[in-house]
Design an enzyme around this catalytic site. Structure first.
Site, PDB file in Angstrom:
ATOM      1  N   HIS A 267       7.609   6.742  -0.296  1.00  0.00           N
ATOM      2  CA  HIS A 267       8.615   6.244   0.642  1.00  0.00           C
ATOM      3  C   HIS A 267      10.014   6.684   0.208  1.00  0.00           C
ATOM      4  O   HIS A 267      10.866   6.968   1.035  1.00  0.00           O
ATOM      5  CB  HIS A 267       8.531   4.714   0.723  1.00  0.00           C
ATOM      6  CG  HIS A 267       7.208   4.231   1.254  1.00  0.00           C
ATOM      7  ND1 HIS A 267       7.066   3.671   2.502  1.00  0.00           N
ATOM      8  CD2 HIS A 267       5.965   4.266   0.726  1.00  0.00           C
ATOM      9  CE1 HIS A 267       5.786   3.367   2.708  1.00  0.00           C
ATOM     10  NE2 HIS A 267       5.104   3.716   1.641  1.00  0.00           N
TER      11      HIS A 267
ATOM     12  N   ASP B  46      13.097   1.665   5.856  1.00  0.00           N
ATOM     13  CA  ASP B  46      11.711   2.113   5.892  1.00  0.00           C
ATOM     14  C   ASP B  46      11.004   1.213   6.898  1.00  0.00           C
ATOM     15  O   ASP B  46      11.201  -0.013   6.891  1.00  0.00           O
ATOM     16  CB  ASP B  46      11.090   1.946   4.502  1.00  0.00           C
ATOM     17  CG  ASP B  46       9.702   2.560   4.442  1.00  0.00           C
ATOM     18  OD1 ASP B  46       9.512   3.495   3.662  1.00  0.00           O
ATOM     19  OD2 ASP B  46       8.796   2.105   5.183  1.00  0.00           O
TER      20      ASP B  46
ATOM     21  N   TRP C 198       0.604  10.702   3.554  1.00  0.00           N
ATOM     22  CA  TRP C 198       1.245  11.574   4.547  1.00  0.00           C
ATOM     23  C   TRP C 198       2.159  12.627   3.914  1.00  0.00           C
ATOM     24  O   TRP C 198       2.217  13.778   4.366  1.00  0.00           O
ATOM     25  CB  TRP C 198       1.977  10.774   5.625  1.00  0.00           C
ATOM     26  CG  TRP C 198       2.534  11.723   6.652  1.00  0.00           C
ATOM     27  CD1 TRP C 198       3.831  11.901   6.987  1.00  0.00           C
ATOM     28  CD2 TRP C 198       1.776  12.679   7.435  1.00  0.00           C
ATOM     29  NE1 TRP C 198       3.944  12.902   7.932  1.00  0.00           N
ATOM     30  CE2 TRP C 198       2.690  13.392   8.222  1.00  0.00           C
ATOM     31  CE3 TRP C 198       0.414  12.995   7.535  1.00  0.00           C
ATOM     32  CZ2 TRP C 198       2.311  14.403   9.103  1.00  0.00           C
ATOM     33  CZ3 TRP C 198       0.027  14.015   8.407  1.00  0.00           C
ATOM     34  CH2 TRP C 198       0.971  14.697   9.177  1.00  0.00           C
ATOM     35  N   ASN C 199       2.881  12.249   2.840  1.00  0.00           N
ATOM     36  CA  ASN C 199       3.740  13.268   2.214  1.00  0.00           C
ATOM     37  C   ASN C 199       2.892  14.427   1.712  1.00  0.00           C
ATOM     38  O   ASN C 199       3.217  15.588   1.926  1.00  0.00           O
ATOM     39  CB  ASN C 199       4.527  12.666   1.042  1.00  0.00           C
ATOM     40  CG  ASN C 199       5.548  11.662   1.511  1.00  0.00           C
ATOM     41  OD1 ASN C 199       6.557  12.024   2.083  1.00  0.00           O
ATOM     42  ND2 ASN C 199       5.249  10.389   1.310  1.00  0.00           N
TER      43      ASN C 199
ATOM     44  N   GLU D 186       3.086  18.245   3.018  1.00  0.00           N
ATOM     45  CA  GLU D 186       3.412  19.264   1.999  1.00  0.00           C
ATOM     46  C   GLU D 186       2.306  20.335   1.973  1.00  0.00           C
ATOM     47  O   GLU D 186       2.583  21.528   1.833  1.00  0.00           O
ATOM     48  CB  GLU D 186       3.561  18.620   0.610  1.00  0.00           C
ATOM     49  CG  GLU D 186       4.847  17.787   0.464  1.00  0.00           C
ATOM     50  CD  GLU D 186       4.802  16.781  -0.697  1.00  0.00           C
ATOM     51  OE1 GLU D 186       3.900  16.892  -1.560  1.00  0.00           O
ATOM     52  OE2 GLU D 186       5.664  15.887  -0.741  1.00  0.00           O
TER      53      GLU D 186
END
Ligand code: UDP
Ligand code: UDP
Length: 485
Positions: free
Chosen positions: A24, A133, A384-385, A389
């Protein structure tokens, strides 16, 4: 008052409030840099623990003079890093301890004539907006109370977010809770993904009874996010052409700015490394090890910052990797295993294979690793990151999701975007070996996957270029923030 001072009085000042976990903090800090690069003042408010761990604060403030770092107590023991088990404790201490302090801070920052705050900052104009967030719902109450517009950055994928939003409908239709345990039963009523999901692909909390506190907790978040003025997503339009129009039917303003880490490089340049947001010490020696490996030969294994493994799961994965015969770079955090170091010990029968073909690290510079030419596959937990990526790097993925949004992401990777293989709910050594081989060895399946991920990587490059959707949406966001939303 000087003209410069007047100008700064009219500039936007945005407070960014990330949830205190790596997945986050990273996208929120990318957003902070993008806004500062456009001259907006940003107060980046971390909990005290993470504030201390963000060791690159000084370098960032030197690079972006309008970036101010502030901290707020989180009432946790000073050395307690977030773990998946403590996240609910973190959330409740944020509500009880941090919420009233946040109210005081917002009131102070919003005052036009507050000398105490002004004296510590460079001509900082009064606060004009808050970007939270999306899971920090308590902050929406506070911003509303203080009368400051509030936007949310949602760090999950757009497709997971849309699933979350449709959960109240699934309950109403009687599809949740599950009537029986057939996990392959299709879920056809989420618009935009009618033929895609099975029960096992729904967010992981859907496996709980709907009166479970964690389920209720997510329902609260789903309800609260409808109150923000706009939502920012870390995706790009060409990745989610079926889902974004669906989201737009319920949320009138959305900005897609992804991949945020790439937009940052496109707009701001490469002078600060991607590691500025890292809360952990990186083992950079793995890069030299990668240099010694053949192009496309290595499978990179990383389950993000929060996932937990049992010793049994670790061993199944380890055997599967060794039996596949592929070189591997594996991030095994010491807090990934329930009882620490002894669980990470290499079993005798795996020692030779590990020495010959493996590199095990505590934490690595993941974006750089994914961009290395030796990496030919990414075994991920589908955070998700990590997923975006991986898409940016054009690396085929093998998915082993554990939590929340990861179940949805892995289905999209496997059957939606067709950029990888989904291994959810299995972890025996023979399946691992088979899936690693399928991902890494030449053949029709790998070729199709590679073609598809390469295509999305190109579309991502277009999205962050000057003519691209994410680039233009950032301009629009900056304009809206400067007009105070
Ligand atoms: N979580 C939490 N409090 C919140 C929101 C989330 O404790 O207010 C936990 C949730 O149980 C999950 C983790 O935080 O285990 C990650 O949440 P999310 O899926 O929203 O974000 P991600 O890290 O997957 O991007
Ligand atoms: N990451 C990293 N080094 C590692 C493992 C992970 O820098 O060794 C980064 C990764 O690049 C990503 C983040 O940690 O940006 C993890 O976020 P994600 O949403 O994938 O998963 P989470 O940690 O929230 O479960």
């Amino acid at each position: 008052m000087s003209t410069e001072m007047e100008e700064s009085e009219s500039a936007a000042h945005v407070l960014l409030l990330p949830f205190p976990a790596q997945g986050h903090i990273t996208p929120m800090l990318s957003l902070a840099q993008l806004l500062c690069h456009a001259g907006i003042h940003v107060t980046f408010l971390s909990t005290e623990h993470n504030h201390r761990l963000l060791t690159q604060r000084r370098a960032l403030s030197a690079r972006f003079p309008t970036l101010h770092f502030e901290s707020i107590p989180d009432a946790l023991p000073p050395d307690q890093a977030p773990t998946i088990h403590s996240l609910h404790d973190i959330s409740s201490s944020l509500r009880s301890v941090t919420k009233p302090l946040l109210r005081d801070l917002l009131i102070t920052l919003a005052k036009k004539d507050d000398e105490s705050y002004r004296s510590t900052t460079i001509r900082c104009p009064p606060l004009s907006c808050v970007i939270i967030d999306g899971i920090m719902c308590f902050a929406i109450d506070v911003a509303e109370e203080v009368g400051i517009p509030v936007l949310a950055l949602r760090t999950v994928s757009a497709c997971s977010f849309w699933c979350y939003s449709c959960i109240p409908d699934l309950i109403q239709q009687g599809q949740l809770p599950f009537q029986d345990q057939d996990m392959d039963h299709p879920i056809r009523d989420i618009p935009g993904m009618e033929a895609l999901l099975r029960r096992r692909d729904l967010p992981s909390f859907c496996r709980m009874p709907i009166d479970h506190p964690s389920f209720k907790f997510f329902m609260e978040q789903i309800e609260a996010i409808t109150r923000v003025s706009a939502i920012i997503f870390n995706t790009f339009d060409d990745l989610d052409p079926l889902i974004l129009p669906q989201i737009a039917t319920r949320f009138h303003k959305i900005y897609t700015l992804g991949p945020l880490h790439a937009l940052l490089k496109s707009r701001v340049g490469d002078d600060l490394s991607s590691s500025v947001s890292s809360l952990r010490h990186e083992d950079r020696r793995c890069m030299a090890w990668l240099d010694s490996q053949q192009s496309g030969s290595v499978i990179f294994v990383s389950f993000g910052s929060l996932a937990k493994l049992s010793r049994v799961q670790l061993l199944e994965f380890w055997h599967g990797l060794i039996n596949s015969g592929k070189p591997f770079l594996w991030v095994v955090r010491s807090d990934m295993l329930s009882s620490g170091q002894e669980e990470r010990a290499t079993p005798v029968e795996l020692e030779d294979g590990t020495k010959e073909r493996g590199y095990i690290a505590e934490w690595v510079p993941q974006e750089e690793v994914l961009a290395h030419k030796a990496v030919g596959g990414f075994w991920t937990h589908s955070g998700w990151n990590s997923t975006i990526e991986g898409i940016w790097a054009g690396v085929p993925m093998l998915c082993w999701p554990q939590l929340v949004d990861q179940q949805v992401n892995s289905r999209w990777v496997g059957e939606g975007w067709k950029i990888g293989l989904d291994m959810k709910d299995t972890c025996d050594r023979s399946t691992v070996e088979k899936m690693v081989r399928a991902l890494m060895e030449e053949g029709d399946q790998r070729e199709q996957i590679f073609k598809s991920v390469d295509n999305f990587a190109k579309l991502a490059r277009h999205a962050v270029s000057e003519d691209g959707s994410s680039y233009k949406n950032l301009e629009k966001l900056i304009e809206d923030l400067n007009e105070k939303i």
